[in-house]
Design an enzyme around this catalytic site. Structure first.
Site, PDB file in Angstrom:
ATOM      1  N   ASN A  70       1.402  -1.241  -0.216  1.00  0.00           N
ATOM      2  CA  ASN A  70       0.096  -0.084  -0.227  1.00  0.00           C
ATOM      3  C   ASN A  70       0.805   1.486   0.069  1.00  0.00           C
ATOM      4  O   ASN A  70       1.263   1.406   0.608  1.00  0.00           O
ATOM      5  CB  ASN A  70      -0.794  -0.023   1.348  1.00  0.00           C
ATOM      6  CG  ASN A  70      -1.553  -0.986   1.177  1.00  0.00           C
ATOM      7  OD1 ASN A  70      -2.867  -1.289   0.290  1.00  0.00           O
ATOM      8  ND2 ASN A  70      -1.423  -2.131   2.287  1.00  0.00           N
ATOM      9  N   HIS A  77       1.935  13.833  12.820  1.00  0.00           N
ATOM     10  CA  HIS A  77       1.863  13.755  14.596  1.00  0.00           C
ATOM     11  C   HIS A  77       0.613  13.303  14.292  1.00  0.00           C
ATOM     12  O   HIS A  77      -0.519  13.634  14.278  1.00  0.00           O
ATOM     13  CB  HIS A  77       1.527  14.927  14.587  1.00  0.00           C
ATOM     14  CG  HIS A  77       3.182  16.160  15.022  1.00  0.00           C
ATOM     15  ND1 HIS A  77       4.046  15.852  15.703  1.00  0.00           N
ATOM     16  CD2 HIS A  77       4.233  16.569  13.973  1.00  0.00           C
ATOM     17  CE1 HIS A  77       5.144  16.101  15.921  1.00  0.00           C
ATOM     18  NE2 HIS A  77       4.887  16.901  14.223  1.00  0.00           N
ATOM     19  N   HIS A  81       2.385   9.119  18.444  1.00  0.00           N
ATOM     20  CA  HIS A  81       3.020   9.644  17.758  1.00  0.00           C
ATOM     21  C   HIS A  81       4.532  10.628  18.497  1.00  0.00           C
ATOM     22  O   HIS A  81       4.012  10.787  19.732  1.00  0.00           O
ATOM     23  CB  HIS A  81       3.331  10.342  16.969  1.00  0.00           C
ATOM     24  CG  HIS A  81       2.244  11.962  16.991  1.00  0.00           C
ATOM     25  ND1 HIS A  81       0.905  12.523  17.489  1.00  0.00           N
ATOM     26  CD2 HIS A  81       2.741  13.323  17.428  1.00  0.00           C
ATOM     27  CE1 HIS A  81       0.744  13.149  18.227  1.00  0.00           C
ATOM     28  NE2 HIS A  81       1.362  14.169  17.990  1.00  0.00           N
ATOM     29  N   ASP A  83       6.837  13.622  19.195  1.00  0.00           N
ATOM     30  CA  ASP A  83       7.420  14.932  18.471  1.00  0.00           C
ATOM     31  C   ASP A  83       9.231  15.209  18.969  1.00  0.00           C
ATOM     32  O   ASP A  83       9.258  15.309  20.338  1.00  0.00           O
ATOM     33  CB  ASP A  83       6.448  15.657  19.005  1.00  0.00           C
ATOM     34  CG  ASP A  83       5.108  15.867  19.895  1.00  0.00           C
ATOM     35  OD1 ASP A  83       4.782  15.738  18.456  1.00  0.00           O
ATOM     36  OD2 ASP A  83       4.473  17.096  20.361  1.00  0.00           O
ATOM     37  N   HIS A  87       9.498  20.427  16.477  1.00  0.00           N
ATOM     38  CA  HIS A  87       8.493  20.735  16.072  1.00  0.00           C
ATOM     39  C   HIS A  87       7.648  21.762  16.584  1.00  0.00           C
ATOM     40  O   HIS A  87       7.277  22.457  15.954  1.00  0.00           O
ATOM     41  CB  HIS A  87       8.038  19.383  16.379  1.00  0.00           C
ATOM     42  CG  HIS A  87       6.176  19.581  16.789  1.00  0.00           C
ATOM     43  ND1 HIS A  87       5.501  19.885  15.745  1.00  0.00           N
ATOM     44  CD2 HIS A  87       5.253  19.466  17.590  1.00  0.00           C
ATOM     45  CE1 HIS A  87       4.046  19.991  15.680  1.00  0.00           C
ATOM     46  NE2 HIS A  87       3.821  19.910  17.020  1.00  0.00           N
TER      47      HIS A  87
END
Length: 266
Positions: A70, A77, A81, A83, A87
């Site tokens: 796929n 985010h 997730h 950071d 960011h």
């Protein structure tokens, strides 16, 4: 092989033996990543993040007779997730502050799990304060350097996106950190970063705080990390677990979805 290297090899062998033999339990702290996975909702004047999508390339058919695969698309985010400091504007000038160049040893550390689930059950806007953290330390010991501070709220047990995001007329209502707690953790406890069960590391009403979005502003401004949309924190002890949380190695990435694992002694 020197005695020191032999001893270190023995430590790794015992770790593997513990995982295989059941003496160490591996707990998945990651939510499933699918189109229904909730993403943060920003005010309309700001650019939105894409929800997760899966596009089939082939599935054992004329497009590819022996293989299935796929294309995927999502914001960095999305779901569970990571950071990175880059960011946020306060962390943009640190060296090695993006997902591709953060030293990899900084993704692994002991877990300190602070349980405020009862308080949050009665108040979705509950904020973790320095006093609550210091009370936790009196019972469990000082937060060690290089630790992940994980805040258990049981928020991940909310089953629908509406319940999880909990957006009212005045914005989201989700728990998080009191503004005075963040510099205490980031600057006085030398942690790796924080982890939460909500869609982001700041409380839902953090746009009204001083400073605004203190967890992002001060944590990334101190070159620390964030983990959001965690789950299964109720399966971890207050201390004793180890968290492994490496993001995808995206060049200049501000974060990424990731699979967060915890090693827990049985």
């Amino acid at each position: 092989m020197t005695s020191a290297s032999a001893s270190q090899s023995d430590i790794l062998a015992r770790l593997v033996s513990g995982i295989v033999g059941g003496g160490i339990r591996v707990v998945d702290l990651t939510v499933p990543l699918e189109p229904a996975t909730p993403t943060i909702q920003l005010p309309p004047q700001f650019a939105p993040s894409k929800s997760f999508s899966l596009e089939e390339i082939s599935r054992y058919d004329e497009r590819g007779p022996a293989w299935y695969w796929n294309n995927i698309a999502c914001g960095e985010h999305t779901g569970t997730h990571f950071d990175a400091p880059v960011h946020w504007v306060t962390g943009k000038d640190y060296p090695n502050n993006a997902t591709h160049n953060i030293p990899v040893d900084r993704f692994i550390g002991p877990a300190c799990v602070i349980d405020i689930s009862q308080e949050v059950a009665g108040n979705p806007d509950f904020l973790l304060t320095q006093a609550v953290v210091e009370d936790w330390e009196r019972r469990h010991g000082r937060i060690p350097a290089h630790a992940w501070v994980l805040v258990r709220t049981d928020w991940s047990q909310r089953r629908t996106a509406k319940e999880f995001l909990n957006i009212g007329k005045d914005g989201p209502h989700t728990p998080g950190f009191h503004p005075q707690c963040v510099p205490f953790l980031a600057r006085e406890r030398d942690i790796l970063g924080v982890g939460v069960e909500t869609v982001g590391t700041d409380a839902g009403q953090a746009a009204t705080f001083e400073p605004m979005f203190p967890c992002h502003t001060l944590m990334h401004g101190s070159n620390r990390f964030g983990l959001a949309s965690l789950t299964n924190l109720d399966q971890l002890p207050p201390t004793g677990a180890v968290v492994i949380a490496p993001p995808l190695k995206i060049v200049n990435g501000s974060g990424s979805p990731l699979r967060v694992l915890a090693l827990v002694p049985v």
